[in-house]
Design a protein around this motif. Structure first.
Motif, PDB file in Angstrom:
ATOM      1  N   MET A 180       0.846  -1.174   0.000  1.00 18.89           N
ATOM      2  CA  MET A 180       0.000   0.000   0.000  1.00 18.89           C
ATOM      3  C   MET A 180       0.884   1.226   0.000  1.00 18.89           C
ATOM      4  O   MET A 180       1.861   1.298   0.710  1.00 18.89           O
ATOM      5  N   SER A 181       0.526   2.188  -0.824  1.00 17.32           N
ATOM      6  CA  SER A 181       1.173   3.486  -0.756  1.00 17.32           C
ATOM      7  C   SER A 181       0.185   4.556  -1.199  1.00 17.32           C
ATOM      8  O   SER A 181      -0.745   4.295  -1.956  1.00 17.32           O
ATOM      9  N   VAL A 182       0.414   5.740  -0.683  1.00 18.38           N
ATOM     10  CA  VAL A 182      -0.403   6.895  -1.036  1.00 18.38           C
ATOM     11  C   VAL A 182       0.565   7.996  -1.430  1.00 18.38           C
ATOM     12  O   VAL A 182       1.462   8.342  -0.667  1.00 18.38           O
ATOM     13  N   GLU A 183       0.388   8.516  -2.624  1.00 20.06           N
ATOM     14  CA  GLU A 183       1.239   9.592  -3.111  1.00 20.06           C
ATOM     15  C   GLU A 183       0.360  10.773  -3.476  1.00 20.06           C
ATOM     16  O   GLU A 183      -0.729  10.593  -4.016  1.00 20.06           O
ATOM     17  N   SER A 184       0.845  11.980  -3.190  1.00 24.88           N
ATOM     18  CA  SER A 184       0.070  13.156  -3.548  1.00 24.88           C
ATOM     19  C   SER A 184       0.936  14.132  -4.325  1.00 24.88           C
ATOM     20  O   SER A 184       2.152  14.199  -4.140  1.00 24.88           O
ATOM     21  N   GLU A 185       0.259  14.865  -5.209  1.00 22.15           N
ATOM     22  CA  GLU A 185       0.947  15.839  -6.045  1.00 22.15           C
ATOM     23  C   GLU A 185       0.023  17.030  -6.250  1.00 22.15           C
ATOM     24  O   GLU A 185      -1.141  16.867  -6.620  1.00 22.15           O
ATOM     25  N   VAL A 186       0.543  18.207  -6.003  1.00 18.49           N
ATOM     26  CA  VAL A 186      -0.237  19.422  -6.197  1.00 18.49           C
ATOM     27  C   VAL A 186       0.130  20.032  -7.547  1.00 18.49           C
ATOM     28  O   VAL A 186       1.278  19.952  -7.982  1.00 18.49           O
ATOM     29  N   SER A 187      -0.857  20.604  -8.221  1.00 14.36           N
ATOM     30  CA  SER A 187      -0.604  21.226  -9.521  1.00 14.36           C
ATOM     31  C   SER A 187       0.284  22.447  -9.345  1.00 14.36           C
ATOM     32  O   SER A 187       0.403  23.004  -8.243  1.00 14.36           O
ATOM     33  N   LEU A 188       0.902  22.878 -10.407  1.00 18.77           N
ATOM     34  CA  LEU A 188       1.821  24.017 -10.343  1.00 18.77           C
ATOM     35  C   LEU A 188       1.150  25.282  -9.831  1.00 18.77           C
ATOM     36  O   LEU A 188       1.769  26.063  -9.100  1.00 18.77           O
ATOM     37  N   ASP A 189      -0.112  25.474 -10.178  1.00 19.45           N
ATOM     38  CA  ASP A 189      -0.814  26.673  -9.710  1.00 19.45           C
ATOM     39  C   ASP A 189      -1.455  26.485  -8.334  1.00 19.45           C
ATOM     40  O   ASP A 189      -2.055  27.404  -7.784  1.00 19.45           O
ATOM     41  N   GLY A 190      -1.323  25.294  -7.759  1.00 18.39           N
ATOM     42  CA  GLY A 190      -1.814  25.029  -6.405  1.00 18.39           C
ATOM     43  C   GLY A 190      -3.308  24.837  -6.286  1.00 18.39           C
ATOM     44  O   GLY A 190      -3.838  24.767  -5.185  1.00 18.39           O
ATOM     45  N   THR A 191      -4.008  24.723  -7.404  1.00 23.05           N
ATOM     46  CA  THR A 191      -5.464  24.618  -7.338  1.00 23.05           C
ATOM     47  C   THR A 191      -5.981  23.187  -7.311  1.00 23.05           C
ATOM     48  O   THR A 191      -7.145  22.965  -6.988  1.00 23.05           O
TER      49      THR A 191
END
Length: 101
Positions: free
Chosen positions: A1-12
């Motif tokens: 199990m893994s959870v990865e998160s990524e925010v868009s360049l504009d932070g929205t």
């Protein structure tokens, strides 16, 4: 199990990818994936493309994310779910609370 998160360049937009079993063992990693950001995104995307299993605690975690994101005003999308996962979400009426594809 893994959870990865990524925010868009504009932070929205915040994308959270769940890999493997999405169950109680994922609870802390899933919460950390969205609570650690100072700026609250407008859109949350939960990508279940590589999720192999989903149980009732995962449904609870999705509800916690929805509450964190603004409850009824939240834009939370569940994407790339398998047909079995979509059935579970539909039976639980989550298709009324989330944009599911």
């Amino acid at each position: 199990m893994s959870v990865e998160s990524e925010v868009s360049l504009d932070g929205t937009k915040l994308t959270i990818a769940v890999k493997g079993r999405f169950d109680f063992g994922s609870h802390q990693a899933f919460r950390d994936s969205y609570e650690r950001f100072y700026k609250v995104p407008d859109i949350y995307v939960v990508d279940l493309k590589e999720a192999t299993y989903l149980d009732s605690s995962a449904l609870g975690m999705l509800l916690l994310l929805r509450d964190h994101a603004g409850s009824d005003d939240a834009d939370v999308r569940v994407i790339n779910s398998s047909s079995d996962v979509r059935k579970i979400l539909a039976i639980s009426n989550f298709d009324k609370l989330f944009d599911i594809s």
